[in-house]
Design a protein around this motif. Structure first.
Motif, short mmCIF file in Angstrom:
data_model
loop_
_atom_site.label_atom_id
_atom_site.label_comp_id
_atom_site.label_asym_id
_atom_site.label_seq_id
_atom_site.Cartn_x
_atom_site.Cartn_y
_atom_site.Cartn_z
N ALA A 135 -58.59 -97.33 8.47
CA ALA A 135 -58.06 -96.23 7.66
C ALA A 135 -56.60 -96.47 7.27
O ALA A 135 -56.20 -96.22 6.12
CB ALA A 135 -58.20 -94.91 8.41
N ASP A 136 -55.81 -96.98 8.22
CA ASP A 136 -54.41 -97.27 7.93
C ASP A 136 -54.26 -98.48 7.02
O ASP A 136 -53.35 -98.54 6.18
CB ASP A 136 -53.64 -97.50 9.23
N GLU A 137 -55.13 -99.45 7.19
CA GLU A 137 -55.14 -100.62 6.30
C GLU A 137 -55.32 -100.19 4.84
O GLU A 137 -54.62 -100.68 3.94
CB GLU A 137 -56.26 -101.57 6.71
N ILE A 138 -56.26 -99.28 4.63
CA ILE A 138 -56.51 -98.76 3.28
C ILE A 138 -55.26 -98.08 2.73
O ILE A 138 -54.86 -98.29 1.57
CB ILE A 138 -57.70 -97.78 3.30
N THR A 139 -54.62 -97.26 3.56
CA THR A 139 -53.41 -96.54 3.14
C THR A 139 -52.30 -97.52 2.77
O THR A 139 -51.60 -97.34 1.76
CB THR A 139 -52.94 -95.60 4.26
N ILE A 140 -52.11 -98.54 3.59
CA ILE A 140 -51.09 -99.56 3.31
C ILE A 140 -51.37 -100.27 1.99
O ILE A 140 -50.47 -100.50 1.18
CB ILE A 140 -51.00 -100.57 4.47
N LEU A 141 -52.64 -100.62 1.78
CA LEU A 141 -53.00 -101.32 0.54
C LEU A 141 -52.67 -100.50 -0.70
O LEU A 141 -52.07 -100.99 -1.65
CB LEU A 141 -54.49 -101.67 0.55
N PHE A 142 -53.06 -99.21 -0.69
CA PHE A 142 -52.94 -98.41 -1.89
C PHE A 142 -51.56 -97.77 -2.06
O PHE A 142 -51.17 -97.48 -3.19
CB PHE A 142 -54.04 -97.36 -1.94
N CYS A 143 -50.83 -97.57 -0.98
CA CYS A 143 -49.47 -97.02 -1.11
C CYS A 143 -48.43 -98.12 -1.26
O CYS A 143 -47.37 -97.89 -1.85
CB CYS A 143 -49.13 -96.15 0.10
N GLY A 144 -48.72 -99.30 -0.74
CA GLY A 144 -47.74 -100.38 -0.78
C GLY A 144 -47.87 -101.30 -1.97
O GLY A 144 -47.08 -102.24 -2.13
N SER A 145 -48.85 -101.05 -2.85
CA SER A 145 -49.07 -101.96 -3.98
C SER A 145 -48.89 -101.28 -5.34
O SER A 145 -49.07 -101.91 -6.36
CB SER A 145 -50.50 -102.52 -3.91
N LYS A 146 -48.53 -99.99 -5.34
CA LYS A 146 -48.43 -99.24 -6.59
C LYS A 146 -46.99 -99.14 -7.07
O LYS A 146 -46.05 -99.19 -6.29
CB LYS A 146 -48.96 -97.81 -6.39
N LYS A 147 -46.84 -98.93 -8.37
CA LYS A 147 -45.55 -98.64 -8.97
C LYS A 147 -45.69 -97.43 -9.88
O LYS A 147 -46.67 -97.32 -10.63
CB LYS A 147 -45.01 -99.84 -9.73
N SER A 148 -44.72 -96.55 -9.81
CA SER A 148 -44.85 -95.24 -10.44
C SER A 148 -44.41 -95.22 -11.90
O SER A 148 -43.23 -95.44 -12.21
CB SER A 148 -44.03 -94.21 -9.65
N LEU A 149 -45.35 -94.94 -12.78
CA LEU A 149 -45.03 -94.73 -14.19
C LEU A 149 -44.28 -93.41 -14.35
O LEU A 149 -43.34 -93.32 -15.15
CB LEU A 149 -46.32 -94.70 -15.01
N ALA A 150 -44.67 -92.39 -13.57
CA ALA A 150 -44.05 -91.06 -13.68
C ALA A 150 -42.57 -91.10 -13.30
O ALA A 150 -41.77 -90.36 -13.87
CB ALA A 150 -44.79 -90.07 -12.79
N ASN A 151 -42.20 -91.95 -12.33
CA ASN A 151 -40.79 -92.11 -11.96
C ASN A 151 -40.09 -93.14 -12.83
O ASN A 151 -38.92 -92.97 -13.20
CB ASN A 151 -40.67 -92.54 -10.50
N GLY A 152 -40.81 -94.21 -13.15
CA GLY A 152 -40.18 -95.34 -13.81
C GLY A 152 -39.73 -95.08 -15.22
O GLY A 152 -38.62 -95.50 -15.63
N VAL A 153 -40.54 -94.38 -16.00
CA VAL A 153 -40.18 -94.14 -17.40
C VAL A 153 -38.98 -93.20 -17.52
O VAL A 153 -38.02 -93.53 -18.23
CB VAL A 153 -41.40 -93.62 -18.20
N PRO A 154 -38.98 -92.04 -16.84
CA PRO A 154 -37.78 -91.19 -16.91
C PRO A 154 -36.52 -91.88 -16.38
O PRO A 154 -35.44 -91.72 -16.94
CB PRO A 154 -38.14 -89.98 -16.04
N MET A 155 -36.67 -92.66 -15.30
CA MET A 155 -35.51 -93.33 -14.72
C MET A 155 -34.95 -94.38 -15.66
O MET A 155 -33.72 -94.53 -15.80
CB MET A 155 -35.90 -93.96 -13.38
N ALA A 156 -35.83 -95.11 -16.34
CA ALA A 156 -35.38 -96.10 -17.31
C ALA A 156 -34.62 -95.44 -18.44
O ALA A 156 -33.65 -95.99 -18.98
CB ALA A 156 -36.58 -96.87 -17.87
#
Length: 338
Positions: free
Chosen positions: A260-281
């Motif tokens: 269960a933790d392996e799954i969480t690490i995979l999906f939380c540690g491999s993503k990048k946020s469009l919602a944060n990235g575009v406004p911040m840019a």
């Protein structure tokens, strides 16, 4: 097969880029859209704050080893891969596109899709909520500093100074905190209207993308970016994503995390946020550069959703098989996942 379809947000992003390409904002409309975009971003982060409950923070907050690795993956390993990509220069892409890749590598994790995919795959949802949310908040401070430290941009671009961090806090963090404080009064309404809030999220992102690409079109982005460039960005996104997934998978198993933790690490540690990235840019970079800098992020966003959706489905099926085997053997599923 539905697995390979573009998600609705990506279709809307493509439509918005096309709209900005043919009908870019000019003259007085630029000031209007700049004001509207700022207001929409503030509303976006206000709603993010209102959605996050204290119970969810407490439920997932104690899993410090998992959170520590996710932060390390997001803000150390990812930027290191970005630096390697920029130094190696393996793809026939312009310096501006490589700047875009470096920028996406320093961003925080996305919240909604990380949690949704963790849930679908049978991961630790409480930890995913806490980890992804913490990454999003930490990114308000860490990402601008990493821009200043790691990105070789001109003096008019991001320098990670206090003025820029102050702008980000004012537009992103302050609305988030106000939204979270307001949860005691609007929390029930937020829970009942999550679909409407999701539409507000998308509208905010689309407004920022329209404003950014309008400026980019006026400055001739499509004379610098062709079909071959877009295809190479897809290739670069796939390579980057597979590398970070492989690293996170190896780390999860090396450090003895359960399934269960392996799954969480995979999906939380491999993503990048469009919602944060575009406004911040929009805050960190000159308006003339934002469109081309967020282009790799927009493409990586779609790639990560497609690949991770397939990966989540595989975990779901294997989890169902494990559950069936455990039931047949008369053993608890928790034991079989360790």
């Amino acid at each position: 097969m539905g697995k390979f379809r573009l998600d609705p947000l990506m279709l809307k992003l493509i439509a918005t880029v096309l709209l900005a390409s043919f009908f870019p904002a000019r003259g007085h409309f630029v000031d209007f859209f700049e004001w509207l975009t700022t207001a929409a971003i503030a509303l976006l982060f206000f709603m993010h704050g209102a959605k996050l409950s204290k119970e969810k923070i407490i439920a997932g907050g104690g899993h410090w080893r998992l959170h520590l690795w996710v932060m390390f993956s997001t803000f150390v390993i990812f930027p290191a891969l970005g630096m390697l990509l920029v130094w190696w220069h393996p793809l026939p892409l312009s310096t501006e596109i490589y700047t875009g890749f470096m920028y996406l590598c320093i961003l925080p994790a996305t919240v909604q899709s990380s949690i949704a995919l963790t849930s679908l795959a049978g991961g630790n949802v409480a930890a995913a909520v806490c980890s992804a949310s913490a990454s999003s908040l930490l990114g308000v401070f860490v990402s601008p500093l990493l821009v200043g430290l790691l990105m070789n941009v001109n003096s008019d671009a991001a320098t990670g100074n206090f003025e820029q961090i102050g702008k980000i806090m004012l537009q992103l963090l302050v609305p988030f905190i106000v939204g979270h404080i307001s949860r005691r009064w609007i929390g029930e309404w937020v829970e009942r209207n999550r679909k409407l809030i999701g539409q507000t999220d998308q509208a905010s992102i689309l407004l920022v993308v329209y404003s950014a690409f309008s400026e980019a079109v006026v400055n001739g982005i499509w004379t610098r970016v062709g079909v071959s460039t877009l295809l190479w960005i897809v290739v670069g996104s796939l390579v980057l994503l597979f590398l970070i997934l492989a690293i996170n998978l190896a780390a999860a198993r090396l450090f003895g995390f359960n399934r269960a933790d392996e799954i969480t690490i995979l999906f939380c540690g491999s993503k990048k946020s469009l919602a944060n990235g575009v406004p911040m840019a929009n805050i960190l970079f000159p308006s003339s550069a934002v469109g081309i800098i967020v282009l790799p992020l927009m493409i990586f966003h779609q790639v990560q959703l497609m690949v991770c959706s397939m990966l989540a489905q595989r975990y779901k099926k294997s989890g169902e098989k494990l559950a069936a085997q455990s039931a047949a053997a008369g053993k608890p599923l928790v034991e079989s996942q360790k």
